[in-house]
Write a protein that holds these residues in place. Structure first.
Motif, PDB file in Angstrom:
ATOM      1  N   GLU A 133       0.834  -1.214   0.000  1.00 55.38           N
ATOM      2  CA  GLU A 133       0.000   0.000   0.000  1.00 55.38           C
ATOM      3  C   GLU A 133       0.859   1.251   0.000  1.00 55.38           C
ATOM      4  OE1 GLU A 133      -3.526   2.115   2.689  1.00 55.38           O
ATOM      5  OE2 GLU A 133      -2.547   0.271   3.364  1.00 55.38           O
ATOM      6  N   ALA A 134       1.881   1.253   0.853  1.00 51.80           N
ATOM      7  CA  ALA A 134       2.741   2.432   0.951  1.00 51.80           C
ATOM      8  C   ALA A 134       3.495   2.648  -0.354  1.00 51.80           C
ATOM      9  CB  ALA A 134       3.728   2.260   2.108  1.00 51.80           C
ATOM     10  N   LYS A 135       3.887   1.603  -1.022  1.00 48.13           N
ATOM     11  CA  LYS A 135       4.622   1.733  -2.287  1.00 48.13           C
ATOM     12  C   LYS A 135       3.707   2.319  -3.369  1.00 48.13           C
ATOM     13  CE  LYS A 135       7.678  -0.900  -5.333  1.00 48.13           C
ATOM     14  NZ  LYS A 135       7.104  -0.340  -6.581  1.00 48.13           N
ATOM     15  N   GLY A 136       2.414   1.881  -3.379  1.00 46.56           N
ATOM     16  CA  GLY A 136       1.479   2.449  -4.365  1.00 46.56           C
ATOM     17  C   GLY A 136       1.274   3.926  -4.156  1.00 46.56           C
ATOM     18  N   ASN A 137       1.079   4.339  -2.922  1.00 47.56           N
ATOM     19  CA  ASN A 137       0.914   5.769  -2.637  1.00 47.56           C
ATOM     20  C   ASN A 137       2.158   6.556  -3.015  1.00 47.56           C
ATOM     21  OD1 ASN A 137      -1.662   5.328  -1.627  1.00 47.56           O
ATOM     22  ND2 ASN A 137      -0.948   5.083   0.501  1.00 47.56           N
ATOM     23  N   ALA A 138       3.311   5.998  -2.733  1.00 51.12           N
ATOM     24  CA  ALA A 138       4.561   6.704  -3.056  1.00 51.12           C
ATOM     25  C   ALA A 138       4.734   6.831  -4.565  1.00 51.12           C
ATOM     26  CB  ALA A 138       5.746   5.969  -2.440  1.00 51.12           C
ATOM     27  N   ASP A 139       4.359   5.790  -5.314  1.00 50.19           N
ATOM     28  CA  ASP A 139       4.487   5.862  -6.780  1.00 50.19           C
ATOM     29  C   ASP A 139       3.583   6.946  -7.365  1.00 50.19           C
ATOM     30  OD1 ASP A 139       6.352   3.835  -6.724  1.00 50.19           O
ATOM     31  OD2 ASP A 139       4.925   2.236  -7.211  1.00 50.19           O
ATOM     32  N   ARG A 140       2.325   7.055  -6.855  1.00 51.67           N
ATOM     33  CA  ARG A 140       1.416   8.091  -7.350  1.00 51.67           C
ATOM     34  C   ARG A 140       1.917   9.482  -6.984  1.00 51.67           C
ATOM     35  NH1 ARG A 140      -2.338   4.043  -5.960  1.00 51.67           N
ATOM     36  NH2 ARG A 140      -2.532   4.881  -3.815  1.00 51.67           N
ATOM     37  N   ALA A 141       2.495   9.589  -5.782  1.00 53.09           N
ATOM     38  CA  ALA A 141       3.010  10.897  -5.357  1.00 53.09           C
ATOM     39  C   ALA A 141       4.177  11.316  -6.240  1.00 53.09           C
ATOM     40  CB  ALA A 141       3.430  10.833  -3.894  1.00 53.09           C
ATOM     41  N   ARG A 142       4.986  10.368  -6.652  1.00 48.35           N
ATOM     42  CA  ARG A 142       6.116  10.704  -7.528  1.00 48.35           C
ATOM     43  C   ARG A 142       5.619  11.210  -8.893  1.00 48.35           C
ATOM     44  NH1 ARG A 142       7.848   5.623  -5.489  1.00 48.35           N
ATOM     45  NH2 ARG A 142       9.459   5.855  -3.867  1.00 48.35           N
ATOM     46  N   LYS A 143       4.516  10.608  -9.376  1.00 45.51           N
ATOM     47  CA  LYS A 143       4.010  10.992 -10.704  1.00 45.51           C
ATOM     48  C   LYS A 143       3.457  12.429 -10.726  1.00 45.51           C
ATOM     49  CE  LYS A 143       2.793   6.336 -12.255  1.00 45.51           C
ATOM     50  NZ  LYS A 143       1.685   5.434 -12.647  1.00 45.51           N
ATOM     51  N   VAL A 144       2.793  12.815  -9.632  1.00 43.97           N
ATOM     52  CA  VAL A 144       2.147  14.151  -9.623  1.00 43.97           C
ATOM     53  C   VAL A 144       3.023  15.183  -8.962  1.00 43.97           C
ATOM     54  CG1 VAL A 144      -0.159  13.131  -9.635  1.00 43.97           C
ATOM     55  CG2 VAL A 144       0.948  13.680  -7.442  1.00 43.97           C
ATOM     56  N   GLY A 181       5.259  18.054  -8.395  1.00 40.26           N
ATOM     57  CA  GLY A 181       5.585  19.229  -9.218  1.00 40.26           C
ATOM     58  C   GLY A 181       4.424  19.726 -10.060  1.00 40.26           C
ATOM     59  N   SER A 182       3.309  18.955 -10.093  1.00 40.25           N
ATOM     60  CA  SER A 182       2.136  19.388 -10.887  1.00 40.25           C
ATOM     61  C   SER A 182       1.196  20.258 -10.066  1.00 40.25           C
ATOM     62  CB  SER A 182       1.378  18.158 -11.408  1.00 40.25           C
ATOM     63  OG  SER A 182       0.845  17.409 -10.326  1.00 40.25           O
ATOM     64  N   GLY A 183       1.357  20.296  -8.785  1.00 39.49           N
ATOM     65  CA  GLY A 183       0.495  21.088  -7.913  1.00 39.49           C
ATOM     66  C   GLY A 183      -0.686  20.310  -7.377  1.00 39.49           C
ATOM     67  N   ALA A 184      -0.876  19.027  -7.808  1.00 38.55           N
ATOM     68  CA  ALA A 184      -2.000  18.241  -7.313  1.00 38.55           C
ATOM     69  C   ALA A 184      -1.798  17.898  -5.836  1.00 38.55           C
ATOM     70  CB  ALA A 184      -2.144  16.967  -8.134  1.00 38.55           C
ATOM     71  N   LEU A 185      -0.573  17.653  -5.445  1.00 43.79           N
ATOM     72  CA  LEU A 185      -0.237  17.387  -4.049  1.00 43.79           C
ATOM     73  C   LEU A 185       0.858  18.350  -3.624  1.00 43.79           C
ATOM     74  CD1 LEU A 185      -0.066  13.457  -3.973  1.00 43.79           C
ATOM     75  CD2 LEU A 185      -1.888  14.892  -3.030  1.00 43.79           C
ATOM     76  N   SER A 186       0.745  18.711  -2.366  1.00 48.17           N
ATOM     77  CA  SER A 186       1.791  19.588  -1.849  1.00 48.17           C
ATOM     78  C   SER A 186       3.091  18.794  -1.670  1.00 48.17           C
ATOM     79  CB  SER A 186       1.361  20.196  -0.511  1.00 48.17           C
ATOM     80  OG  SER A 186       1.230  19.172   0.467  1.00 48.17           O
TER      81      SER A 186
END
Length: 377
Positions: free
Chosen positions: A126-137, A139-144
C-alpha cells in the motif's frame, strides 16, 4: 770278629740293593699319582657377538585422556525434553539427533511471526502504491510537497517494518531448529546428563563427547628428557592388563608445570585400542636408533651380584669375563663391556663352569645369533 764284620758288610749291601730296586718300582707309580687327570670336558654351545640397531628410548608415565572433548548443550531454554536418542558409549555421527525438545510453543510463535510478516508485506504494498502516485504528480500542484514527502517516508517505514518482521521470523525458525540437539562431530558419548521430561535452560550441558573417538597419552617428561623428543617419534604404552599400545608423538607442551617441573608430551593413540580415557599408563618414547652389542640373555651369568660371560679359547679352555649389561629385548641383552668381534661366548651351560675349565664345543653352535625382529627395530 772278622766274620762279624763280613756279615755286617753283606747286610749293608743287601739293603742297598733292595732299596734301589724299591726306588725303581716306586718312581713310575709316584709320577702317575703326582700328575692329576684332566677334568672331563663339558659339552657347551657357543655364540658370537652381534651388532644390531636398537632404538633409544625414554621411560615415562602419564594419563590417557581424550584428544578433544566436546560439550553438547541446549541453545534455547524453557523447553521440555521429549526424546533422548543417545547414551554413554554410543558412537555417533556428525548431525545425528541426540535430544529432541518440545516444539509446540515454538511452532506457535513461528506461525504468529509469519502472520506479522504477511501484514508488513501488505502494508508495504500500500505504501509503495501511494509513493508511486506521489512521484508521478510531484511538481504538478495536485499534491503539496509535504504530502509527497509523507508518502515517500511511509514507503521507507513499511520496508523497514517488513525487514524487522522477517528477521523475527528467522529468529523463530532458528529457535525451532534448536529443538533438535545434534552431534557437532563424529565421536563417542562419554557422559550424559539429559533426562527425559526435564525442562532445560539455555547452556545446560546434556552430553559430553570424545571427538572422533581419539585418545592421547599425556606423558610427563623432565626438561632434560625433552631435548631428545620430537613430533613424529614412536611410543609404546603398557596398560594395566599387560597389553601394549603403539602411538605417535603429536605435540610437545610449550611450557613446564610450575609445581612438578615437568612438561607434557601428547602421544596420539590408534582408534580401537584397549586404552580408555582416565587410565594411568607407563611406557617408552622411542627417540632414535643406535648400534648395540648384544648376546643371548642365557649367555650372561649372574654371580655375586655381577654379570659374567665365558669365552672359549682355541684350546677349549674358558675364560671368565665380568661385563656390564644394558637394555634387554626379548631373549637378547645389550653388553656394554667391550668384547672381541670374533669372541666365542658360551651360549648355554655357563652356570656350571668356572674360570679355566675345559669344554667341548658342539659343532652346530658356531653361528652368531640372529637379531630378533624386535631387536632390529
Amino acid at each position: 770278629m772278622k766274620r762279624a764284620h763280613q756279615l755286617t758288610a753283606f747286610a749293608i749291601a743287601a739293603v742297598l740293593v733292595l732299596g734301589g730296586a724299591y726306588q725303581l718300582t716306586r718312581q713310575p707309580a709316584e709320577a702317575a699319582v703326582a700328575k692329576p687327570a684332566a677334568r672331563a670336558a663339558m659339552a657347551v654351545s657357543v655364540t658370537g657377538v652381534s651388532q644390531v640397531g636398537w632404538s633409544r628410548q625414554i621411560s615415562a608415565s602419564g594419563s590417557v585422556a581424550p584428544w578433544q572433548e566436546a560439550v553438547i548443550a541446549a541453545e534455547t531454554g524453557g523447553l521440555r525434553i521429549v526424546k533422548v536418542a543417545a547414551d554413554v558409549g554410543d558412537v555417533v555421527k556428525r548431525g545425528q539427533t541426540l535430544v529432541a525438545l518440545s516444539r509446540d510453543s515454538v511452532l506457535a510463535s513461528e506461525a504468529q511471526q509469519r502472520a506479522l510478516v504477511d501484514q508488513a508485506r501488505a502494508a508495504l504494498a500500500e505504501a509503495k502504491g501511494n509513493a508511486d502516485r506521489a512521484r508521478k504528480v510531484s511538481g504538478s500542484g495536485a499534491l503539496s510537497a509535504q504530502q509527497v514527502q509523507q508518502y515517500l517516508v511511509a514507503e521507507q517505514s513499511a520496508k523497514a517494518n517488513l525487514a524487522a518482521t522477517q528477521a523475527a521470523l528467522k529468529s523463530e525458525q532458528i529457535r525451532l531448529g534448536q529443538t533438535r540437539i545434534t552431534a557437532p562431530d563424529d565421536g563417542i558419548i562419554s557422559r550424559r546428563s539429559a533426562t527425559l521430561g526435564s525442562v532445560v535452560q539455555s547452556g545446560t550441558e546434556l552430553f559430553g563427547m570424545v571427538r572422533q573417538g581419539r585418545l592421547e597419552w599425556r606423558a610427563e617428561l623432565s626438561a632434560e628428557q625433552l631435548a631428545a623428543v620430537a613430533p613424529g617419534q614412536g611410543a609404546q604404552l603398557r596398560l594395566a592388563d599387560g597389553s601394549t599400545v603403539t602411538g605417535t608423538v603429536r605435540m610437545i607442551a610449550p611450557t613446564l608445570n610450575a609445581d612438578s617441573r615437568k612438561a607434557l608430551v601428547y602421544v596420539d593413540l590408534p582408534a580401537g585400542s584397549a586404552a580408555r580415557a582416565g587410565m594411568f599408563a607407563s611406557g617408552e618414547i622411542l627417540t632414535g636408533e643406535a648400534r648395540a652389542t648384544v648376546l643371548p640373555a642365557a649367555a650372561v651369568i649372574l654371580r655375586d651380584g655381577h654379570s659374567y660371560v665365558f669365552e672359549v679359547s682355541a684350546e677349549g679352555g674358558v675364560t671368565q669375563h665380568r661385563v656390564d649389561t644394558g637394555r634387554r629385548r626379548g631373549a637378547q641383552v645389550e653388553v656394554l663391556t667391550a668384547l672381541a668381534d670374533d669372541a666365542r661366548i658360551v651360549a648355554s651351560g655357563g652356570a656350571f663352569l668356572n674360570d679355566g675349565d675345559l669344554v667341548r664345543v658342539e659343532a652346530a653352535s658356531e653361528a652368531a645369533p640372529e637379531a630378533t625382529p624386535e631387536a632390529a627395530r
